[in-house]
Motif scaffolding. Structure first.
Motif, PDB file in Angstrom:
ATOM      1  N   GLU A  90       0.818  -1.211   0.000  1.00 55.92           N
ATOM      2  CA  GLU A  90       0.000   0.000   0.000  1.00 55.92           C
ATOM      3  C   GLU A  90       0.851   1.260   0.000  1.00 55.92           C
ATOM      4  N   LEU A  91       1.931   1.256   0.779  1.00 58.11           N
ATOM      5  CA  LEU A  91       2.713   2.475   0.968  1.00 58.11           C
ATOM      6  C   LEU A  91       3.855   2.627  -0.045  1.00 58.11           C
ATOM      7  N   LEU A  92       4.343   1.516  -0.596  1.00 54.23           N
ATOM      8  CA  LEU A  92       5.464   1.589  -1.523  1.00 54.23           C
ATOM      9  C   LEU A  92       5.068   1.395  -2.977  1.00 54.23           C
ATOM     10  N   GLY A  93       3.897   0.823  -3.208  1.00 56.22           N
ATOM     11  CA  GLY A  93       3.435   0.647  -4.579  1.00 56.22           C
ATOM     12  C   GLY A  93       3.337  -0.806  -4.988  1.00 56.22           C
ATOM     13  N   ARG A  94       2.256  -1.148  -5.652  1.00 56.00           N
ATOM     14  CA  ARG A  94       2.037  -2.531  -6.069  1.00 56.00           C
ATOM     15  C   ARG A  94       3.117  -3.015  -7.017  1.00 56.00           C
ATOM     16  N   ARG A  95       3.369  -2.267  -8.055  1.00 55.14           N
ATOM     17  CA  ARG A  95       4.324  -2.704  -9.078  1.00 55.14           C
ATOM     18  C   ARG A  95       5.710  -2.900  -8.479  1.00 55.14           C
ATOM     19  N   ARG A  96       6.185  -1.907  -7.726  1.00 52.86           N
ATOM     20  CA  ARG A  96       7.533  -1.961  -7.167  1.00 52.86           C
ATOM     21  C   ARG A  96       7.706  -3.156  -6.238  1.00 52.86           C
ATOM     22  N   VAL A  97       6.759  -3.344  -5.320  1.00 55.55           N
ATOM     23  CA  VAL A  97       6.877  -4.428  -4.350  1.00 55.55           C
ATOM     24  C   VAL A  97       6.677  -5.776  -5.022  1.00 55.55           C
ATOM     25  N   TYR A  98       5.737  -5.861  -5.942  1.00 52.47           N
ATOM     26  CA  TYR A  98       5.465  -7.126  -6.632  1.00 52.47           C
ATOM     27  C   TYR A  98       6.706  -7.614  -7.372  1.00 52.47           C
ATOM     28  N   LEU A  99       7.339  -6.723  -8.115  1.00 49.27           N
ATOM     29  CA  LEU A  99       8.525  -7.108  -8.878  1.00 49.27           C
ATOM     30  C   LEU A  99       9.684  -7.479  -7.959  1.00 49.27           C
ATOM     31  N   ALA A 100       9.871  -6.724  -6.884  1.00 48.94           N
ATOM     32  CA  ALA A 100      10.936  -7.046  -5.936  1.00 48.94           C
ATOM     33  C   ALA A 100      10.691  -8.404  -5.292  1.00 48.94           C
ATOM     34  N   PHE A 126      11.038 -19.574   4.622  1.00 51.56           N
ATOM     35  CA  PHE A 126      10.416 -18.419   5.266  1.00 51.56           C
ATOM     36  C   PHE A 126      10.405 -17.227   4.314  1.00 51.56           C
ATOM     37  N   VAL A 127      11.527 -16.994   3.643  1.00 52.37           N
ATOM     38  CA  VAL A 127      11.618 -15.884   2.700  1.00 52.37           C
ATOM     39  C   VAL A 127      10.610 -16.061   1.566  1.00 52.37           C
ATOM     40  N   LYS A 128      10.469 -17.288   1.078  1.00 56.77           N
ATOM     41  CA  LYS A 128       9.502 -17.531   0.008  1.00 56.77           C
ATOM     42  C   LYS A 128       8.079 -17.289   0.491  1.00 56.77           C
ATOM     43  N   GLY A 129       7.812 -17.653   1.751  1.00 58.80           N
ATOM     44  CA  GLY A 129       6.500 -17.370   2.309  1.00 58.80           C
ATOM     45  C   GLY A 129       6.212 -15.881   2.351  1.00 58.80           C
ATOM     46  N   PHE A 130       7.218 -15.092   2.725  1.00 58.72           N
ATOM     47  CA  PHE A 130       7.039 -13.641   2.741  1.00 58.72           C
ATOM     48  C   PHE A 130       6.818 -13.120   1.320  1.00 58.72           C
ATOM     49  N   GLY A 131       7.525 -13.707   0.347  1.00 60.90           N
ATOM     50  CA  GLY A 131       7.294 -13.317  -1.040  1.00 60.90           C
ATOM     51  C   GLY A 131       5.859 -13.571  -1.468  1.00 60.90           C
ATOM     52  N   ALA A 132       5.330 -14.717  -1.064  1.00 59.57           N
ATOM     53  CA  ALA A 132       3.928 -15.019  -1.374  1.00 59.57           C
ATOM     54  C   ALA A 132       2.988 -14.051  -0.674  1.00 59.57           C
ATOM     55  N   ALA A 133       3.351 -13.627   0.541  1.00 59.10           N
ATOM     56  CA  ALA A 133       2.524 -12.666   1.265  1.00 59.10           C
ATOM     57  C   ALA A 133       2.464 -11.320   0.545  1.00 59.10           C
ATOM     58  N   LEU A 134       3.504 -11.012  -0.220  1.00 61.58           N
ATOM     59  CA  LEU A 134       3.536  -9.754  -0.965  1.00 61.58           C
ATOM     60  C   LEU A 134       2.793  -9.838  -2.288  1.00 61.58           C
ATOM     61  N   THR A 135       2.785 -11.015  -2.910  1.00 60.28           N
ATOM     62  CA  THR A 135       2.241 -11.116  -4.270  1.00 60.28           C
ATOM     63  C   THR A 135       0.830 -11.696  -4.338  1.00 60.28           C
ATOM     64  N   ALA A 136       0.527 -12.711  -3.516  1.00 61.17           N
ATOM     65  CA  ALA A 136      -0.753 -13.403  -3.669  1.00 61.17           C
ATOM     66  C   ALA A 136      -1.953 -12.469  -3.493  1.00 61.17           C
ATOM     67  N   PRO A 137      -2.035 -11.680  -2.398  1.00 58.58           N
ATOM     68  CA  PRO A 137      -3.196 -10.793  -2.266  1.00 58.58           C
ATOM     69  C   PRO A 137      -3.159  -9.623  -3.245  1.00 58.58           C
TER      70      PRO A 137
END
Length: 476
Positions: A90-100, A126-137
């Motif tokens: 929400e605060l950094l941007g969908r595109r930027r965070v999704y790609l990262a 754990f890191v992959k889980g956090f990645g999914a937390a950023l992209t899935a929703p």
């Protein structure tokens, strides 16, 4: 299981004219390919490990209480940081965070497949889980801004949900094939796929700008406290078999209680809390969270027990085990596009109750055969797999819909985040508890009783719903 709720976020607005009119153009198809493809990868990450666990344990000499961290680690990264991930987006941007997140996910996939250190393998999960937390929703939120409201958006969401449902089954089959050659391929193969999605995302993910009313508060203290609470709780559960009820095992539970108290205090004082405690006052949401958590927990607990039994005790190959699990996963994929119609026709209460009963029946049928010296698939495994798969088909979509049925529009993003977090917390705690019971020497039958207890707990929301329906004041 990982399956998105159909509630797109609303905190960001598209920076350009992205809404389609009429037929989809090639850019929209390419964007949907990126989002749905990544959703498939997120979903299969849950199942790909289950079949590979015995091979990993044998190669790296990891006991079951250590192996379960490969399941719990991903779930902790996903569920423990899901709310924080939504705030970052929400605060950094969908595109930027999704790609990262895609780049980090690809790197973690490569790292987990190349390492021989158990702690590194768990950390990468754990890191992959956090990645999914950023992209899935976030995928749903992007769909909500790119595709025109109505039939276009409904079709796009259906494709997205379908890929998520198919992902779990695909993970089982891919793991069965790849683990037969080397378990490392089961961990490595997402890396090049995600890099392709990243390249496509660079071209087709729309730019976005922050909502002018967004309050810039990350609540990092709340995120760290919540993740720490879950981590210490799981650590305490798996430490008991080795240390008994010694200070080494008791301290993590005491620390978890302290962290829970700190979390409440931090969130009450936060400028913009991640965990909306006021939303948890809604009885319908809490019942849905409990129902979904127990359904997911009993599902994964039963699969963990079965994979250990079939491969470790009876010498089944990873491919045979993957095929044995298909009746529990394939029905979810096949029916994912029609479960909404089921809810529209019968409501949510009856499918949820029937789904919980199917999960209980699956565990009851498995229990007498949990410690058998032989395995007859048609009688010992297949009925339980079919019933558990049917339970998911009946209940999971209904629980998704029921969770936000009585939530105000402004509170829905918070409610969705809490609901999805509950599902992932169960995915971390139940496999840990199952592994701990087996490791104590109590045996598979005792662990099966634990899974049955979790399934029985899933009947509570339906009973509570009947009470609340007679007393409308309890609905809110």
């Amino acid at each position: 299981m990982t399956k998105p709720m159909r509630v797109p976020g609303r905190a960001w607005q598209p920076s350009g004219p992205t809404r389609a009119a009429g037929r989809w153009n090639p850019s929209q198809w390419a964007l949907l390919l990126v989002l749905a493809g990544n959703m498939l990868i997120d979903a299969l990450e849950v199942s790909v490990v289950i079949v590979a666990l015995p091979s990993v344990g044998q190669d790296l000499r990891i006991p079951l209480t250590g192996l379960q961290w490969l399941i719990s680690g991903f779930a902790l990264g996903f569920g423990g940081l899901l709310l924080f991930g939504a705030r970052l987006v929400e605060l950094l941007g969908r595109r930027r965070v999704y790609l990262a997140a895609l780049v980090v996910f690809a790197a973690a996939s490569a790292g987990s497949g190349l390492t021989s250190e158990p702690w590194v393998l768990v950390a990468m999960r754990f890191v992959k889980g956090f990645g999914a937390a950023l992209t899935a929703p976030t995928g749903l939120a992007i769909i909500g801004t790119v595709f025109r409201e109505g039939r276009d958006r409904d079709r796009a969401v259906s494709v997205y949900v379908f890929f998520g449902a198919v992902g779990f089954t695909a993970g089982l089959l891919l793991s069965g094939l790849l683990t037969g050659a080397d378990w490392r391929w089961a961990f490595l193969f997402p890396s090049p796929v995600v890099l392709v999605l990243f390249a496509l995302g660079l071209r087709f993910l729309p730019a976005d700008v922050p909502h002018p009313s967004a309050v810039r508060s990350f609540d990092a203290a709340g995120a760290a406290t919540f993740a720490g609470l879950l981590l210490t709780l799981v650590y305490g559960v798996v430490t008991v078999p080795e240390a008994g009820w010694s200070p080494r095992a008791i301290v993590p539970f005491v620390l978890a209680i302290m962290l829970a108290a700190v979390l409440v205090a931090v969130e009450r004082c936060a400028r913009r809390p991640l965990v909306r405690l006021d939303v948890l006052r809604n009885g319908t949401l809490v019942r849905s969270m409990l129902g979904a958590a127990t359904l997911n927990g009993s599902y994964l607990g039963l699969l963990l027990l079965t994979t250990v039994r079939l491969q470790t005790q009876h010498g089944w190959s990873p491919w045979q085990t993957a095929l044995a699990f298909l009746p529990a996963s394939a029905p979810v994929a096949v029916t994912s596009l029609v479960t909404g119609r089921l809810v529209r026709r019968f409501g949510t209460a009856r499918p949820i109750a029937l789904g919980a009963l199917c999960a209980v029946a699956a565990c009851l049928l498995y229990l007498p055969r949990a410690s058998g010296t032989t395995v007859h698939y048609a009688t010992d495994v297949l009925p339980s797999m079919l019933l558990m798969g049917t339970g998911f088909v009946l209940a999971f979509a209904a629980l998704n819909i029921q969770a936000t049925a009585r939530i105000a529009e402004r509170d829905r993003p918070a409610a969705v985040g809490l609901y999805q977090t509950a599902v992932q917390v169960a995915a971390a705690l139940v496999p840990a508890a199952v592994a701990a019971v087996v490791a104590t020497g109590a045996g598979e039958r005792a662990a099966a009783l634990l899974v049955l207890a979790v399934a029985l707990l899933g009947l509570v929301p339906s009973a509570a719903h009947r009470v609340a329906s007679r007393h409308p004041s309890l609905q809110e």
